[in-house]
Design a protein around this motif. Sequence first.
Motif, short mmCIF file in Angstrom:
data_model
loop_
_atom_site.label_atom_id
_atom_site.label_comp_id
_atom_site.label_asym_id
_atom_site.label_seq_id
_atom_site.Cartn_x
_atom_site.Cartn_y
_atom_site.Cartn_z
N ALA A 53 0.98 -1.18 -0.04
CA ALA A 53 -0.01 -0.02 -0.02
C ALA A 53 0.85 1.18 0.01
O ALA A 53 0.48 2.44 -0.55
CB ALA A 53 -0.99 0.15 1.17
N ALA A 54 2.23 1.31 0.46
CA ALA A 54 2.89 2.26 0.54
C ALA A 54 4.05 2.40 -0.46
O ALA A 54 4.73 3.17 -0.83
CB ALA A 54 3.73 2.13 1.94
N GLY A 55 3.80 1.50 -1.53
CA GLY A 55 4.43 1.40 -2.71
C GLY A 55 6.04 1.11 -2.70
O GLY A 55 6.78 1.50 -3.39
N ILE A 56 6.19 0.16 -1.46
CA ILE A 56 7.53 -0.07 -1.15
C ILE A 56 7.85 -1.46 -2.24
O ILE A 56 6.98 -2.40 -1.80
CB ILE A 56 7.90 -0.50 0.16
CG1 ILE A 56 7.31 0.94 1.05
CG2 ILE A 56 9.05 -0.94 0.57
CD1 ILE A 56 7.54 0.71 2.63
N ASP A 57 8.80 -1.21 -2.83
CA ASP A 57 9.12 -2.54 -3.53
C ASP A 57 10.10 -3.34 -3.08
O ASP A 57 10.16 -4.75 -3.48
CB ASP A 57 9.81 -2.05 -5.13
CG ASP A 57 8.98 -1.35 -5.89
OD1 ASP A 57 7.64 -1.58 -5.74
OD2 ASP A 57 9.14 -0.36 -6.76
N LYS A 58 10.81 -3.02 -2.14
CA LYS A 58 11.81 -3.92 -1.49
C LYS A 58 11.10 -4.98 -0.64
O LYS A 58 9.91 -4.87 -0.30
CB LYS A 58 12.57 -3.15 -0.22
CG LYS A 58 13.68 -3.75 0.45
CD LYS A 58 14.37 -2.67 1.17
CE LYS A 58 15.54 -3.69 2.09
NZ LYS A 58 16.38 -2.95 2.89
#
Length: 118
Positions: A53-58
Amino acid sequence: MCLDSVAIKYIRDYIEERGLDTSSSEPLFVRLRGGGTLQKTGIYAEVKRIAAAAGIDKHVYPHLFRKTAATNIVRRGGSDLDAGMYLGHRPRGVTASYYIARTEEQTVKVFKDYVASI
């Protein structure tokens, strides 16, 4: 317990939102559907959902928070020993094992100096 004022605020808000009192014996974190104690798989799933949801790809996983805390302690001037002590790791060196006494007050000081929000 090492919680800064920001964490305490959000935990109190969460407890209030659930309609509980801070002295309640109910589990702090529960499953969204059906209630009951939140299990390891639910924690992993929620962390992944929040990261997405936060757009974190890690690759994000619960233990990453411990690693991040240790990294921040060192980056803010603490030693590896401070980081290990805060995380509850036992020192591995002979000197640290046998000659350095650590107290709960020292752990709280490490938290306040290097972990608590600024």
